[in-house]
Design an enzyme around this catalytic site. Structure first.
Site, PDB file in Angstrom:
ATOM      1  N   ALA A  42       0.802  -1.237   0.000  1.00 24.76           N
ATOM      2  CA  ALA A  42       0.000   0.000   0.000  1.00 24.76           C
ATOM      3  C   ALA A  42       0.836   1.289   0.000  1.00 24.76           C
ATOM      4  O   ALA A  42       0.528   2.216  -0.745  1.00 24.76           O
ATOM      5  CB  ALA A  42      -0.973  -0.016   1.173  1.00 24.76           C
ATOM      6  N   ARG A  64      -7.746  -6.381   9.735  1.00 25.33           N
ATOM      7  CA  ARG A  64      -8.454  -7.356  10.555  1.00 25.33           C
ATOM      8  C   ARG A  64      -8.261  -7.067  12.034  1.00 25.33           C
ATOM      9  O   ARG A  64      -9.108  -7.361  12.863  1.00 25.33           O
ATOM     10  CB  ARG A  64      -7.963  -8.763  10.209  1.00 25.33           C
ATOM     11  CG  ARG A  64      -8.377  -9.218   8.833  1.00 25.33           C
ATOM     12  CD  ARG A  64      -7.657 -10.466   8.418  1.00 25.33           C
ATOM     13  NE  ARG A  64      -6.214 -10.267   8.350  1.00 25.33           N
ATOM     14  CZ  ARG A  64      -5.334 -11.235   8.137  1.00 25.33           C
ATOM     15  NH1 ARG A  64      -5.739 -12.469   7.975  1.00 25.33           N
ATOM     16  NH2 ARG A  64      -4.038 -10.970   8.087  1.00 25.33           N
ATOM     17  N   TYR A  88     -13.510  -4.693   7.302  1.00 25.07           N
ATOM     18  CA  TYR A  88     -13.504  -4.498   5.848  1.00 25.07           C
ATOM     19  C   TYR A  88     -14.887  -4.041   5.375  1.00 25.07           C
ATOM     20  O   TYR A  88     -15.023  -3.110   4.597  1.00 25.07           O
ATOM     21  CB  TYR A  88     -13.136  -5.793   5.109  1.00 25.07           C
ATOM     22  CG  TYR A  88     -11.701  -6.273   5.242  1.00 25.07           C
ATOM     23  CD1 TYR A  88     -10.747  -5.563   5.955  1.00 25.07           C
ATOM     24  CD2 TYR A  88     -11.291  -7.453   4.616  1.00 25.07           C
ATOM     25  CE1 TYR A  88      -9.429  -6.018   6.063  1.00 25.07           C
ATOM     26  CE2 TYR A  88      -9.987  -7.915   4.704  1.00 25.07           C
ATOM     27  CZ  TYR A  88      -9.064  -7.202   5.437  1.00 25.07           C
ATOM     28  OH  TYR A  88      -7.780  -7.649   5.526  1.00 25.07           O
ATOM     29  N   LYS A 127      -2.917  -6.742  -8.873  1.00 22.47           N
ATOM     30  CA  LYS A 127      -2.734  -7.871  -9.799  1.00 22.47           C
ATOM     31  C   LYS A 127      -2.387  -9.103  -9.005  1.00 22.47           C
ATOM     32  O   LYS A 127      -1.872  -8.951  -7.886  1.00 22.47           O
ATOM     33  CB  LYS A 127      -1.642  -7.581 -10.837  1.00 22.47           C
ATOM     34  CG  LYS A 127      -0.393  -6.856 -10.343  1.00 22.47           C
ATOM     35  CD  LYS A 127       0.428  -7.418  -9.236  1.00 22.47           C
ATOM     36  CE  LYS A 127       0.960  -8.809  -9.298  1.00 22.47           C
ATOM     37  NZ  LYS A 127       1.704  -9.212  -8.090  1.00 22.47           N
ATOM     38  N   ARG A 197       2.209 -15.445  -0.747  1.00 26.09           N
ATOM     39  CA  ARG A 197       2.547 -15.950  -2.089  1.00 26.09           C
ATOM     40  C   ARG A 197       2.771 -17.468  -2.103  1.00 26.09           C
ATOM     41  O   ARG A 197       2.840 -18.079  -3.160  1.00 26.09           O
ATOM     42  CB  ARG A 197       3.793 -15.234  -2.613  1.00 26.09           C
ATOM     43  CG  ARG A 197       3.518 -13.784  -2.991  1.00 26.09           C
ATOM     44  CD  ARG A 197       4.790 -12.971  -3.082  1.00 26.09           C
ATOM     45  NE  ARG A 197       4.505 -11.571  -3.359  1.00 26.09           N
ATOM     46  CZ  ARG A 197       4.031 -10.695  -2.469  1.00 26.09           C
ATOM     47  NH1 ARG A 197       3.774 -11.082  -1.220  1.00 26.09           N
ATOM     48  NH2 ARG A 197       3.810  -9.449  -2.816  1.00 26.09           N
ATOM     49  N   ASP A 209       2.217 -14.643  -9.279  1.00 22.49           N
ATOM     50  CA  ASP A 209       2.806 -13.405  -8.747  1.00 22.49           C
ATOM     51  C   ASP A 209       3.700 -12.722  -9.784  1.00 22.49           C
ATOM     52  O   ASP A 209       3.210 -11.931 -10.586  1.00 22.49           O
ATOM     53  CB  ASP A 209       3.516 -13.720  -7.427  1.00 22.49           C
ATOM     54  CG  ASP A 209       3.877 -12.461  -6.678  1.00 22.49           C
ATOM     55  OD1 ASP A 209       2.972 -11.648  -6.418  1.00 22.49           O
ATOM     56  OD2 ASP A 209       5.066 -12.264  -6.396  1.00 22.49           O
TER      57      ASP A 209
HETATM   58  N1  LIG Z   1       1.595  -3.848  -7.780  1.00 22.80           N
HETATM   59  C1  LIG Z   1       2.665  -4.292  -7.194  1.00 22.80           C
HETATM   60  O1  LIG Z   1       3.777  -3.881  -7.465  1.00 22.80           O
HETATM   61  C2  LIG Z   1       2.532  -5.305  -6.147  1.00 22.80           C
HETATM   62  C3  LIG Z   1       1.337  -5.941  -5.977  1.00 22.80           C
HETATM   63  N2  LIG Z   1       1.186  -6.827  -4.983  1.00 22.80           N
HETATM   64  C4  LIG Z   1      -0.121  -7.465  -4.847  1.00 22.80           C
HETATM   65  O2  LIG Z   1      -0.753  -6.880  -3.721  1.00 22.80           O
HETATM   66  C5  LIG Z   1      -1.416  -7.852  -2.969  1.00 22.80           C
HETATM   67  C6  LIG Z   1      -0.882  -7.837  -1.555  1.00 22.80           C
HETATM   68  O3  LIG Z   1       0.472  -8.078  -1.519  1.00 22.80           O
HETATM   69  P1  LIG Z   1       1.331  -7.707  -0.218  1.00 22.80           P
HETATM   70  O4  LIG Z   1       1.172  -6.282   0.056  1.00 22.80           O
HETATM   71  O5  LIG Z   1       2.679  -8.211  -0.443  1.00 22.80           O
HETATM   72  O6  LIG Z   1       0.581  -8.575   0.842  1.00 22.80           O
HETATM   73  P2  LIG Z   1       0.559  -8.627   2.433  1.00 22.80           P
HETATM   74  O7  LIG Z   1       1.273  -9.843   2.868  1.00 22.80           O
HETATM   75  O8  LIG Z   1       0.970  -7.346   3.016  1.00 22.80           O
HETATM   76  O9  LIG Z   1      -0.982  -8.878   2.667  1.00 22.80           O
HETATM   77  C7  LIG Z   1      -1.942  -7.989   2.290  1.00 22.80           C
HETATM   78  C8  LIG Z   1      -3.036  -7.880   3.293  1.00 22.80           C
HETATM   79  O10 LIG Z   1      -3.845  -9.019   3.178  1.00 22.80           O
HETATM   80  C9  LIG Z   1      -4.633  -9.082   4.349  1.00 22.80           C
HETATM   81  N3  LIG Z   1      -5.149 -10.398   4.594  1.00 22.80           N
HETATM   82  C10 LIG Z   1      -6.443 -10.701   4.638  1.00 22.80           C
HETATM   83  N4  LIG Z   1      -6.624 -11.991   4.843  1.00 22.80           N
HETATM   84  C11 LIG Z   1      -5.430 -12.534   4.950  1.00 22.80           C
HETATM   85  C12 LIG Z   1      -4.987 -13.841   5.205  1.00 22.80           C
HETATM   86  N5  LIG Z   1      -5.851 -14.829   5.367  1.00 22.80           N
HETATM   87  N6  LIG Z   1      -3.682 -14.027   5.295  1.00 22.80           N
HETATM   88  C13 LIG Z   1      -2.800 -13.038   5.129  1.00 22.80           C
HETATM   89  N7  LIG Z   1      -3.182 -11.761   4.882  1.00 22.80           N
HETATM   90  C14 LIG Z   1      -4.493 -11.520   4.805  1.00 22.80           C
HETATM   91  C15 LIG Z   1      -3.776  -8.498   5.429  1.00 22.80           C
HETATM   92  O11 LIG Z   1      -4.601  -7.489   5.884  1.00 22.80           O
HETATM   93  P3  LIG Z   1      -4.811  -7.026   7.404  1.00 22.80           P
HETATM   94  O12 LIG Z   1      -3.988  -5.803   7.413  1.00 22.80           O
HETATM   95  O13 LIG Z   1      -6.249  -6.816   7.447  1.00 22.80           O
HETATM   96  O14 LIG Z   1      -4.325  -8.063   8.318  1.00 22.80           O
HETATM   97  C16 LIG Z   1      -2.588  -7.896   4.723  1.00 22.80           C
HETATM   98  O15 LIG Z   1      -2.350  -6.586   5.129  1.00 22.80           O
HETATM   99  C17 LIG Z   1      -1.230  -9.134  -3.738  1.00 22.80           C
HETATM  100  O16 LIG Z   1      -2.330  -9.294  -4.583  1.00 22.80           O
HETATM  101  C18 LIG Z   1      -0.012  -8.940  -4.579  1.00 22.80           C
HETATM  102  O17 LIG Z   1       0.003  -9.664  -5.752  1.00 22.80           O
HETATM  103  C19 LIG Z   1       2.172  -7.054  -4.105  1.00 22.80           C
HETATM  104  C20 LIG Z   1       3.377  -6.465  -4.224  1.00 22.80           C
HETATM  105  C21 LIG Z   1       3.689  -5.589  -5.312  1.00 22.80           C
HETATM  106  O1  LIG Z   2       3.676  -7.301  -7.818  1.00 23.69           O
HETATM  107  C1  LIG Z   2       4.753  -7.718  -7.492  1.00 23.69           C
HETATM  108  O2  LIG Z   2       5.857  -7.149  -8.023  1.00 23.69           O
HETATM  109  C2  LIG Z   2       7.118  -7.430  -7.541  1.00 23.69           C
HETATM  110  C3  LIG Z   2       7.241  -8.820  -7.002  1.00 23.69           C
HETATM  111  O3  LIG Z   2       8.482  -9.007  -6.418  1.00 23.69           O
HETATM  112  C4  LIG Z   2       6.147  -9.052  -6.024  1.00 23.69           C
HETATM  113  O4  LIG Z   2       6.266 -10.339  -5.466  1.00 23.69           O
HETATM  114  C5  LIG Z   2       4.859  -8.930  -6.695  1.00 23.69           C
HETATM  115  O5  LIG Z   2       3.797  -9.160  -5.838  1.00 23.69           O
END
Ligand SMILES: NC(=O)C1=CN([C@@H]2O[C@H](COP(=O)(O)OP(=O)(O)OC[C@H]3O[C@@H](n4cnc5c(N)ncnc54)[C@H](OP(=O)(O)O)[C@@H]3O)[C@@H](O)[C@H]2O)C=CC1
Ligand SMILES: O=C1OC[C@@H](O)[C@H](O)[C@H]1O
Length: 955
Positions: A42, A64, A88, A127, A197, A209
């Site tokens: 974020a 959560r 949420y 994504k 992941r 991913d």
């Molecule tokens: N565009 C980009 O460059 C990137 C995109 N992404 C995408 O973003 C998404 C999140 O990635 P990332 O930020 O690394 O993820 P996180 O590991 O930070 O998880 C994201 C959030 O998921 C919530 N959550 C809800 N249910 C579950 C569960 N059962 N187990 C674990 N977490 C849960 C948690 O929210 P809570 O705070 O409520 O606990 C957590 O903050 C993915 O879809 C990923 O593909 C990721 C990295 C880069």
């Molecule tokens: O969206 C992403 O971009 C960079 C990767 O390293 C990461 O795992 C993925 O979630």
């Protein structure tokens, strides 16, 4: 290297100051973003980019765990947090949320995007969009039905770098595409054990991913869809049963529609070489074409660094970079892929055309090929979500209690709600002078001119009756008044009553349950943020759950309000409300924040030539108009409907005289009929008997130096009776901080005078205005000049007694002209004639004593008087220039540089960051008025001792 470091600096430290001004587009309303989950991505994908986006408000985060949500909100500047099992959903149910950012684990994307859409929110979806193509299709179908925007956040597609590669391919330079190879790898440990992941249920795996990017870039650069997966192989993350279907890495080859081949590879956990040497991440895409190749290194996050190597067959390779689109396109070299993405997303939501877009078909196709690869390598698709969307239509009726569940919430019944107030009549808050206009009779004060409520002010009649009357009685003045009154009233009513549209209660009515200051008062009537902050932190007070909840609802509005009136140390942002209104008779010179006439602002914000002329003011205006919380301070309604008061603003206004005569007549008729309620507003008093407001020109307002945003063309004059050392620091966004201005004795200069008239002839030559100034306008301008001349014909601006002769000189010169005796007293010089011929016009001589850098502007008629008298040092300048070539700038500055002030003369030393100026191609003109030595002492004339700094920037 410098460019690299500067880029990284801006990427890591985005702030409102680094916002790109969008001069030519009116920002739309601000959008409240709600973030689902306190996700790791974020900050990079939403929070930082939002800092430089005028229309994005970090409104709420839901997590959560309530404490985690609260901490995340606090750390990143979200106005609200939602926590707990219902967190949420509570966030989605908050009517204030406009857009939901969904960075939940992949396996939860479907459920929460569907729920967000059902709640009427636009969604920026991380994504890969979903676990399956069918789910992605369902999301887009719902979005279409609900007319909402959804986009899969393939951020890299918005950056100029990948688009440059695409443009090279489309140019035909390299011929048809034959092969696309793309790879993305992450070093071992990037996604540690336990990361989302690696969870099959949550939609993990390397194909999902990093792999989804490789599928995406293949389809994008090939310019067509695959036809089949030729080969695919994947390796599981571990031997454990739960990882049987979770791929650590994969390779695939795909046949494409244009008969090219795609080779893609991703590894989410690339092991070290021999277990000790980390490998470089792979981040490249290579396109082999008939006549050469093009390779982009780092297509994923090119904002940090990238290179595009183009190698036409048989020719030397060339390397290109593309950090911005250049020209008039939006963007900065330091914008990240995510920042570009946010711009496009907001544009789409606001109904503007985004630079790039990723549509539903694209998203569904991407998911389809991710699934096809999993099918081929035998790992199988990720599990479809168990979430069952509600039946069609159910979503619009579903209104869960917004207070259920979370510990911070309380049942509706425990809230202390007072009876809804039907009309905005004076209340406890009326004593607050700042808000008196809100409650006073000028809110809805117009007297109803007919039927059973004849003679009653509008606010005494009920809304239903007024609505009925507005439809059934043809009465122009009433209808207009009602048109003004109703929106404000609605906003007000929304605040005090249950709102059936949003199904929301009004927390402003919660009564403060403790303390001496505010106990028993409506929350909405207390404007003391510090008090609320203080009590909101006291645990035992927070136990008063109803109040606590009310405060949670109240605070964002309050924050927005407070942010609007002060410097905000969190966002490091200055307050647009301090922009001074640069034109017109009604409000000129007043702080934007002090004027409550929204219609006036709407009127002037739509006039293109005004926007061009006062572009920064235009931005301030948009900020004011676009602030949705503004209704707290905006509710000015009723008696202020006298539109003819704007006639005074119409020097440049393109409306025909006939139109205005009609408006005036209407207005006058209403006035004579006694339809206007008594009003204690200043306007009402001054306009009595004359519907056109009186001229308020000539007053000079002073204000704190801090935070003033220099407009493109407004000079600032600092008055001091001592030597001045001013440090003008310019940011790339054209902000100048003069806060460091100090006198030689170390006293800070606490005030400055903003010149009162910019709308006169002294700006006539401004090339920016040429295209918008029609002949008509010039005629009007001439008329105004002549009337002002008449008005001022007998006044010296200094002593205001003696007559001044003048002929056809500019308005500003007229207003600043001194009589012969004052002229001599002030300057020791005889009045100097301008080059204007007849009548011997007299203006004070100008002394222009420095410019940075050299201006190449051509001479004008002022040239003949430019003899420097006061020595000026320009520290840090590349060169010292003792004399300013006569320029338009100097001419503009001239009328304002003669603020008389007492004191001894002295050297004016102005330090200007010359390198910065040069980089910005800005010009600084320093003008000092003459000091007459030996004028101190009894009976002697006081010396003028003023200095002005004018910075202009190319638009
Ligand atoms: N565009 C980009 O460059 C990137 C995109 N992404 C995408 O973003 C998404 C999140 O990635 P990332 O930020 O690394 O993820 P996180 O590991 O930070 O998880 C994201 C959030 O998921 C919530 N959550 C809800 N249910 C579950 C569960 N059962 N187990 C674990 N977490 C849960 C948690 O929210 P809570 O705070 O409520 O606990 C957590 O903050 C993915 O879809 C990923 O593909 C990721 C990295 C880069
Ligand atoms: O969206 C992403 O971009 C960079 C990767 O390293 C990461 O795992 C993925 O979630």
């Amino acid at each position: 290297m410098l460019a690299f470091l500067s880029r990284i600096h801006y990427i890591l430290n985005p702030s409102p100051q680094t916002r790109t001004p969008t001069y030519d587009t009116l920002p739309g309303k601000q959008l409240n973003f709600g973030c689902l989950g306190a996700a790791k991505i974020a900050p990079g994908a939403l929070i930082k980019p939002s800092k430089t986006h005028l229309e994005v408000v970090l409104y709420a985060v839901a997590a959560r765990d309530a404490k985690r949500a609260e901490e995340f909100a606090k750390k990143h500047g979200f106005l609200r947090s939602f926590g707990g099992l219902q967190g949420y959903q509570d966030m989605l149910d908050d009517p204030a949320v406009d857009v939901v950012y969904n960075p939940l684990p992949n396996g939860l994307h479907f459920e929460w995007t569907m729920k967000a859409l059902a709640a009427g929110k636009h969604v920026l979806l991380e994504k890969p969009a979903t676990n399956t193509a069918a789910e992605a299709a369902a999301i887009y179908a719902l979005a279409k039905r609900k007319n909402l925007v959804v986009m899969e956040a393939f951020h890299y597609r918005f950056h100029p770098a990948i688009q440059r590669v695409k443009a090279i391919l489309e140019s035909g330079e390299l011929g048809a595409v034959k092969k696309v190879k793309a790879a993305l790898t992450a070093p071992e440990g990037t996604a540690p054990e336990g990361d989302i992941r690696w969870s099959y249920d949550l939609g993990g795996g390397s194909t999902m991913d990093p792999g989804c990017y490789t599928v995406n870039v293949l389809r994008y650069l090939a310019g067509c869809e695959p036809t089949s997966v030729l080969t695919a192989k994947a390796i599981p993350y571990s031997d454990r049963p739960e990882h049987k279907h979770v791929d650590r890495m994969f390779w695939a080859t795909l046949a494409m529609e244009n008969e090219s081949i795609g080779e893609i590879h991703a590894n989410l956990d690339e092991k070290k070489l021999w277990g000790i040497i980390p490998r470089m991440p792979k981040l490249s895409a290579v396109v082999e074409c008939e006549n050469g190749t093009v390779e982009i290194f780092n297509f994923l996050i090119p904002h940090f660094y990238h290179s595009i190597t183009v190698h036409p067959r048989g020719k030397a390779a060339r390397v290109e970079k593309a950090y911005s689109f250049g020209g008039a396109a939006k963007g900065e070299v330091w914008w990240t892929t995510y920042r570009y993405q946010l711009e496009a997303f907001v544009d789409q939501v606001q109904g503007r055309t985004p630079q790039t877009w990723i549509n539903g078909e694209d998203t569904v196709a991407n998911m389809k090929w991710v699934e096809a690869i999993y099918a081929k390598d035998g790992f199988g698709s990720r599990p479809a979500s168990k979430y069952q969307p509600r039946a069609e239509g159910e979503d619009t009726m579903y209104r869960p209690s917004r207070t259920s569940g979370t510990p911070m919430s309380s049942p509706q019944t425990s809230l202390t709600l007072i009876q809804p107030i039907k009309d905005p009549v004076p209340s406890a808050g009326a004593g607050d002078s700042q808000y008196s206009w809100y409650y006073a009779s000028n809110a809805g004060g117009m007297k109803i001119p007919f039927s059973r409520h004849h003679g009653k002010p509008m606010h005494q009649a009920d809304l239903a009756y007024l609505k009925y009357a507005s439809v059934n009685f043809v009465h122009a003045a009433f209808n207009e008044a009602f048109g003004r009154y109703e929106p404000g009233l609605n906003a007000y009513i929304d605040d005090v009553e249950f709102n059936p549209t949003t199904n929301d209660y009004n927390f402003m009515n919660a009564l403060v349950p403790f303390g001496k200051l505010f106990k028993g008062k409506r929350l909405g009537d207390c404007h003391d943020k510090q008090f609320f902050e203080w009590c909101s932190q006291l645990v035992f007070l927070r136990k008063k759950a109803a109040f606590n909840e009310a405060f949670g609802r109240y605070e964002p509005g309050l924050n927005a309000y407070i942010d609007d009136v002060e410097f905000n140390p969190t966002t490091n942002d200055y307050n647009f409300m301090n922009a001074l209104i640069p034109f017109g008779k009604l409000f000129k010179g007043k702080r934007l924040g002090d004027c409550h006439d929204k219609q006036f602002f709407e009127w002037c914000s739509q006039l293109v030539f005004l926007r061009k002329k006062y572009s920064l003011f235009g931005r301030a205006l948009d900020h004011r108009l676009g602030n949705q919380h503004q209704h707290l301070v905006w509710l000015e309604v009723g008696a202020r409907i006298r539109r003819s008061k704007y006639k005074a603003e119409l020097v440049d206004e393109p409306l025909s005289q006939a139109d205005w005569d009609r408006i005036k007549e209407l207005d006058k008729a209403a006035y004579n009929d006694g339809q206007w309620g008594s009003s204690d507003s200043e306007e009402a008093t001054t306009t009595k008997g004359d519907p056109v407001a009186s001229d308020s020109e000539g007053e000079s307002l002073s204000s704190d130096l801090d935070g003033f945003i220099v407009s493109d063309s407004a000079p600032i004059v600092m008055d001091t009776d001592e030597e001045v050392v001013a440090r003008a620091t310019v940011t790339p966004q054209r902000r100048i901080s003069l806060a460091s201005a100090k006198t030689r004795k170390g006293k800070s200069i606490r005030s400055f005078v903003v010149p009162q008239d910019e709308s006169d002839g002294s700006y006539k030559e401004d090339s920016q205005l040429e295209d918008s100034e029609s002949d008509d306008q010039q005629v009007r301008e001439r008329q105004t000049r002549s009337s002002v001349r008449k008005k001022n014909a007998h006044q010296c601006y200094s002593c205001t007694d003696n007559p001044v002769d003048f002929d056809d000189v500019s308005l500003a010169q007229i207003q600043q002209s001194r009589c012969a005796s004052c002229e001599k007293k002030a300057t020791g010089l005889k009045p100097v004639r301008t080059s204007v011929k007849k009548g011997g016009s007299r203006v004070a001589p100008r002394k222009k004593v420095g410019t940075l850098p050299d201006s190449s502007d051509s001479d004008d008629e002022m040239e003949s008087n430019d003899t420097p008298k006061t020595p000026v040092k320009v520290k840090g300048a590349k060169k010292r220039v003792g004399r300013v070539p006569s320029t338009k700038l100097a001419r503009r500055v001239h009328p304002y540089n003669e603020s008389p002030s007492k004191g001894r003369c002295g050297r004016h030393v102005i330090t200007i960051d010359a390198d910065m100026l040069q980089e910005l191609k800005a010009t600084a003109t320093i003008v000092a008025t003459p000091c007459k030595h030996g004028t101190k002492g009894k009976g002697k004339a006081k010396a003028d001792n003023a200095v002005s700094v004018l910075l202009t920037f190319p638009l």
